[in-house]
Scaffold this motif. Structure first.
Motif, PDB file in Angstrom:
ATOM      1  N   GLY A  55       0.805  -1.217   0.000  1.00 46.11           N
ATOM      2  CA  GLY A  55       0.000   0.000   0.000  1.00 46.11           C
ATOM      3  C   GLY A  55       0.831   1.257   0.000  1.00 46.11           C
ATOM      4  N   VAL A  56       2.161   1.126   0.063  1.00 49.56           N
ATOM      5  CA  VAL A  56       3.044   2.287   0.103  1.00 49.56           C
ATOM      6  C   VAL A  56       2.999   3.075  -1.209  1.00 49.56           C
ATOM      7  CG1 VAL A  56       5.496   2.898  -0.016  1.00 49.56           C
ATOM      8  CG2 VAL A  56       4.638   1.559   1.909  1.00 49.56           C
ATOM      9  N   HIS A  57       2.930   2.377  -2.339  1.00 47.88           N
ATOM     10  CA  HIS A  57       3.155   3.051  -3.621  1.00 47.88           C
ATOM     11  C   HIS A  57       1.882   3.530  -4.307  1.00 47.88           C
ATOM     12  CE1 HIS A  57       7.207   1.736  -3.113  1.00 47.88           C
ATOM     13  NE2 HIS A  57       6.884   0.460  -3.201  1.00 47.88           N
ATOM     14  N   GLY A  58       0.731   2.981  -3.955  1.00 52.86           N
ATOM     15  CA  GLY A  58      -0.490   3.390  -4.617  1.00 52.86           C
ATOM     16  C   GLY A  58      -0.426   3.136  -6.111  1.00 52.86           C
ATOM     17  N   ALA A  59      -0.815   4.126  -6.891  1.00 50.22           N
ATOM     18  CA  ALA A  59      -0.862   3.971  -8.346  1.00 50.22           C
ATOM     19  C   ALA A  59       0.433   4.358  -9.026  1.00 50.22           C
ATOM     20  CB  ALA A  59      -2.001   4.816  -8.911  1.00 50.22           C
ATOM     21  N   ASN A  60       1.411   4.875  -8.265  1.00 54.81           N
ATOM     22  CA  ASN A  60       2.648   5.344  -8.886  1.00 54.81           C
ATOM     23  C   ASN A  60       3.709   5.512  -7.814  1.00 54.81           C
ATOM     24  OD1 ASN A  60       4.299   6.356 -11.019  1.00 54.81           O
ATOM     25  ND2 ASN A  60       3.900   8.432 -10.303  1.00 54.81           N
ATOM     26  N   ARG A  61       4.797   4.759  -7.911  1.00 54.35           N
ATOM     27  CA  ARG A  61       5.847   4.798  -6.889  1.00 54.35           C
ATOM     28  C   ARG A  61       6.646   6.091  -6.942  1.00 54.35           C
ATOM     29  NH1 ARG A  61      11.399   3.358  -6.768  1.00 54.35           N
ATOM     30  NH2 ARG A  61      11.302   2.749  -8.972  1.00 54.35           N
ATOM     31  N   LEU A  62       6.865   6.674  -5.777  1.00 57.73           N
ATOM     32  CA  LEU A  62       7.766   7.812  -5.664  1.00 57.73           C
ATOM     33  C   LEU A  62       9.204   7.312  -5.747  1.00 57.73           C
ATOM     34  CD1 LEU A  62       8.029  10.897  -5.052  1.00 57.73           C
ATOM     35  CD2 LEU A  62       8.202  10.265  -2.635  1.00 57.73           C
ATOM     36  N   ALA A  63      10.025   7.992  -6.523  1.00 58.20           N
ATOM     37  CA  ALA A  63      11.406   7.572  -6.746  1.00 58.20           C
ATOM     38  C   ALA A  63      12.140   7.319  -5.426  1.00 58.20           C
ATOM     39  CB  ALA A  63      12.142   8.650  -7.540  1.00 58.20           C
ATOM     40  N   SER A  64      12.960   6.272  -5.416  1.00 60.83           N
ATOM     41  CA  SER A  64      13.838   5.900  -4.299  1.00 60.83           C
ATOM     42  C   SER A  64      13.093   5.465  -3.040  1.00 60.83           C
ATOM     43  CB  SER A  64      14.824   7.030  -3.971  1.00 60.83           C
ATOM     44  OG  SER A  64      15.782   7.139  -5.003  1.00 60.83           O
ATOM     45  N   ASN A  65      11.788   5.182  -3.169  1.00 57.99           N
ATOM     46  CA  ASN A  65      11.064   4.562  -2.055  1.00 57.99           C
ATOM     47  C   ASN A  65      11.149   3.041  -2.080  1.00 57.99           C
ATOM     48  OD1 ASN A  65      10.195   6.761  -0.606  1.00 57.99           O
ATOM     49  ND2 ASN A  65       8.095   6.735  -1.382  1.00 57.99           N
ATOM     50  N   SER A  66      11.642   2.451  -3.171  1.00 59.12           N
ATOM     51  CA  SER A  66      11.624   0.986  -3.268  1.00 59.12           C
ATOM     52  C   SER A  66      12.690   0.338  -2.396  1.00 59.12           C
ATOM     53  CB  SER A  66      11.777   0.550  -4.720  1.00 59.12           C
ATOM     54  OG  SER A  66      12.920   1.143  -5.304  1.00 59.12           O
ATOM     55  N   LEU A  67      13.929   0.826  -2.451  1.00 58.46           N
ATOM     56  CA  LEU A  67      14.960   0.278  -1.567  1.00 58.46           C
ATOM     57  C   LEU A  67      14.572   0.505  -0.109  1.00 58.46           C
ATOM     58  CD1 LEU A  67      18.227   1.388  -3.422  1.00 58.46           C
ATOM     59  CD2 LEU A  67      17.274  -0.924  -3.279  1.00 58.46           C
ATOM     60  N   LEU A  68      13.995   1.672   0.165  1.00 56.28           N
ATOM     61  CA  LEU A  68      13.546   1.952   1.529  1.00 56.28           C
ATOM     62  C   LEU A  68      12.463   0.975   1.957  1.00 56.28           C
ATOM     63  CD1 LEU A  68      13.494   3.729   4.058  1.00 56.28           C
ATOM     64  CD2 LEU A  68      11.846   5.208   2.879  1.00 56.28           C
ATOM     65  N   GLU A  69      11.497   0.720   1.087  1.00 48.71           N
ATOM     66  CA  GLU A  69      10.430  -0.221   1.422  1.00 48.71           C
ATOM     67  C   GLU A  69      11.001  -1.600   1.730  1.00 48.71           C
ATOM     68  OE1 GLU A  69       6.268  -1.881  -0.526  1.00 48.71           O
ATOM     69  OE2 GLU A  69       8.051  -1.703  -1.751  1.00 48.71           O
ATOM     70  N   GLY A  70      11.962  -2.065   0.920  1.00 53.12           N
ATOM     71  CA  GLY A  70      12.557  -3.361   1.169  1.00 53.12           C
ATOM     72  C   GLY A  70      13.215  -3.448   2.527  1.00 53.12           C
ATOM     73  N   ALA A  71      13.933  -2.391   2.911  1.00 50.81           N
ATOM     74  CA  ALA A  71      14.612  -2.389   4.206  1.00 50.81           C
ATOM     75  C   ALA A  71      13.616  -2.315   5.359  1.00 50.81           C
ATOM     76  CB  ALA A  71      15.583  -1.209   4.282  1.00 50.81           C
ATOM     77  N   VAL A  72      12.619  -1.450   5.242  1.00 51.05           N
ATOM     78  CA  VAL A  72      11.652  -1.264   6.331  1.00 51.05           C
ATOM     79  C   VAL A  72      10.789  -2.506   6.523  1.00 51.05           C
ATOM     80  CG1 VAL A  72       9.560   0.000   7.021  1.00 51.05           C
ATOM     81  CG2 VAL A  72      11.573   1.250   6.204  1.00 51.05           C
ATOM     82  N   PHE A  73      10.191  -2.997   5.449  1.00 46.62           N
ATOM     83  CA  PHE A  73       9.248  -4.101   5.597  1.00 46.62           C
ATOM     84  C   PHE A  73       9.949  -5.455   5.720  1.00 46.62           C
ATOM     85  CE2 PHE A  73       6.571  -0.671   4.221  1.00 46.62           C
ATOM     86  CZ  PHE A  73       5.395  -0.883   4.921  1.00 46.62           C
ATOM     87  N   GLY A  74      11.172  -5.566   5.214  1.00 43.78           N
ATOM     88  CA  GLY A  74      11.941  -6.771   5.483  1.00 43.78           C
ATOM     89  C   GLY A  74      12.206  -6.934   6.969  1.00 43.78           C
ATOM     90  N   ALA A  75      12.588  -5.838   7.623  1.00 49.10           N
ATOM     91  CA  ALA A  75      12.829  -5.872   9.068  1.00 49.10           C
ATOM     92  C   ALA A  75      11.537  -6.129   9.836  1.00 49.10           C
ATOM     93  CB  ALA A  75      13.461  -4.562   9.518  1.00 49.10           C
ATOM     94  N   ARG A  76      10.444  -5.529   9.391  1.00 49.13           N
ATOM     95  CA  ARG A  76       9.181  -5.696  10.111  1.00 49.13           C
ATOM     96  C   ARG A  76       8.653  -7.126   9.985  1.00 49.13           C
ATOM     97  NH1 ARG A  76       6.830  -1.486  12.263  1.00 49.13           N
ATOM     98  NH2 ARG A  76       4.833  -2.572  12.301  1.00 49.13           N
ATOM     99  N   ALA A  77       8.804  -7.741   8.815  1.00 53.64           N
ATOM    100  CA  ALA A  77       8.361  -9.127   8.658  1.00 53.64           C
ATOM    101  C   ALA A  77       9.139 -10.048   9.581  1.00 53.64           C
ATOM    102  CB  ALA A  77       8.516  -9.564   7.207  1.00 53.64           C
ATOM    103  N   ALA A  78      10.445  -9.842   9.687  1.00 51.87           N
ATOM    104  CA  ALA A  78      11.249 -10.677  10.583  1.00 51.87           C
ATOM    105  C   ALA A  78      10.817 -10.497  12.033  1.00 51.87           C
ATOM    106  CB  ALA A  78      12.727 -10.330  10.416  1.00 51.87           C
TER     107      ALA A  78
END
Length: 499
Positions: free
Chosen positions: A356-379
């Protein structure tokens, strides 16, 4: 807990390291070699380093604006709130972010960001630096790694029981108490993509076959500036953030014809502006970075400088021919804020997930951030009791599946199935500019091809084709189910068309 992480980009390796550090038994299963995938190719950086006048709230506002009203505000708030800690963690794990002579992190700006808040490493080699640091961390930790293993299916009844994989031509079941999918997106649905060869939607397809909910598959982001000569090579949005411009064959800047922010408009707007202008003039548009000078280009963008020169372009003296290409899937397997899916103990993170972070269009450079944030949260969520994700409660909700068989004439005249035929059809009818007629035609052909299934003893490539076909049908169906243009889903003159 016995945890299998499938995939080894930033999201998967972050999840693996956090799970290992929490005391779980972790196995990383990856399609290629450890660290292969899209992360290593990321040029731009990681958003979330807030300087004077900036804040997490401003970052959230930019993210929500780029997402065209379809972001989950709670997910966005989570992302920006945890950004500084995850950037600090990456630095602590050995990512050498670029700094000024006083040791302060350098911050860059990209399109649709209101402030310079993006940290980078090696100028334009951020992903490679992250890959190196996280792979080294996994190796030092002694985490079990299985390379060259292809995910076939999720093994589940009422909850996850493990995965089925293809390893050296042999099918193997791996038991697990929890599975974290981090297999990336599905760029190879399209004839032109920035994704490396192995990004074929395997985790999303396996989750769909297992019955997990997915959403927003119609939102594929096309990167505006990919070198139009030779194999696809991305020219970072940060180049435009530094001042480069888009010009037509007369040398005129055309981006302001489409949006008041010109070259720094959201990616979907810029990509369509490029596609329309290139179509009108019958030749690629150009990215002009000559005003930045050879020394600055080589220092700030050493990878782009090297590759473009290897391909015969002196971008300090000439504008580069560029074209859009499929780049990032905003949709995927539905998750909550901790990566939980609708199947107990199945998690999804990174581009595989629809957080739900990106909606209909991803903001630049939010993808690496999303991977780091939600990877840690899933663990971290592995330590908590399972809380079921109800698909109906997901912000925006999974879109309906269209049961219309589409254009019967198209189905009757469908060409033989091949990956290249699928990719061409996706590019032509389910790409940057769509029509309802074209979507129905594509859906009919995909459903006519549906009888294609991997033969006995199928190779990984055969299974990839099956995954791409499943996702192509789901994507066209999702696009048909969305009646109005929004973000990356753009319908040409929909008021003149009929279903």
């Amino acid at each position: 807990m016995n945890v299998v992480v499938v995939g080894s980009g930033i999201a998967g390796l972050t999840a693996a390291l956090h799970a290992h550090e929490a005391g779980h038994r972790v196995t990383v299963v990856t399609k290629g070699e450890l660290g292969d995938g899209s992360t290593a190719l990321a040029q731009g950086g990681v958003a979330g380093e807030y300087g004077p006048g900036d804040s997490a709230a401003r970052h959230a506002a930019d993210t929500l604006s780029a997402g065209a009203g379809l972001c989950d505000p709670a997910a966005v708030e989570m992302l920006v709130r945890e950004a500084p800690a995850r950037i600090a963690e990456l630095a602590a794990r050995g990512v050498g972010f670029d700094r000024d002579p006083h040791g302060r992190l350098l911050r860059g700006r990209e399109a649709a960001h209101s402030h310079a808040r993006i940290v980078h490493a090696g100028g334009d080699a951020t992903g490679a630096a992250i890959r190196h640091a996280l792979v080294a961390g996994v190796r030092r930790a002694g985490i079990d790694v299985v390379e060259h293993a292809f995910l076939l299916d999720i093994v589940a009844d009422h909850a996850v029981r493990g995965i089925r994989s293809l390893e050296a031509g042999v099918t193997r079941d791996r038991d697990a108490d929890a599975v974290i999918l981090a297999t990336g997106g599905a760029g190879h649905l399209y004839a032109h993509t920035t994704d490396p060869a192995g990004i074929t939607g395997d985790g999303i397809a396996a989750a769909l076959r297992a019955g997990a909910a997915a959403a927003d598959l119609e939102f594929m982001q096309f990167h505006p500036t990919v070198l139009a000569t030779g194999a696809p090579f991305l020219i970072s949005e940060a180049v435009r953030g530094e001042g480069a411009t888009l010009i037509d064959d007369t040398g005129r800047r055309f981006a302001f014809d489409f949006h008041p922010d010109g070259e720094l408009a959201p990616r979907d707007v810029v990509s369509r502006a490029i596609a329309r202008t290139a179509g009108a003039q019958g030749a690629p548009v150009r990215l002009d970075a000559t005003m930045l000078g050879a020394e600055r280009l080589a220092r700030r963008f050493p990878t782009i400088d090297r590759v473009t020169r290897e391909r015969g372009h002196d971008w300090a003296e000439e504008a580069l021919p560029i074209t859009p290409a499929a780049h990032y899937l905003m949709g995927g397997v539905c998750t909550d804020l901790d990566g939980r899916t609708t199947i107990p103990w199945l998690f999804a993170v990174g581009e595989t997930a629809r957080t739900g972070v990106h909606g209909a269009n991803r903001l630049a450079s939010n993808s690496l951030l999303e991977g780091a944030v939600f990877g840690a949260r899933a663990a971290a969520a592995l330590r908590a009791p399972w809380t079921a994700l109800d698909a109906a409660s997901v912000h925006g909700g999974p879109g309906p599946i269209m049961h219309d068989d589409g254009d019967s004439d198209a189905a009757a005249t469908a060409p033989p199935f091949s990956r290249s035929a699928l990719q061409r059809l996706m590019w032509e009818e389910v790409g940057l500019l769509r029509t309802r007629h074209g979507l129905r035609r594509a859906l009919a052909v995909f459903r006519a091809w549906r009888s294609v299934s991997p033969p006995a003893g199928a190779s990984a490539a055969d299974h990839e084709d099956a995954n791409l076909l499943l996702l192509a049908e789901a994507t066209a169906s999702a696009a048909l189910a969305r009646p109005a243009s929004v973000g990356a889903h753009f319908l040409e003159i929909p008021h003149l068309e009929t279903v």
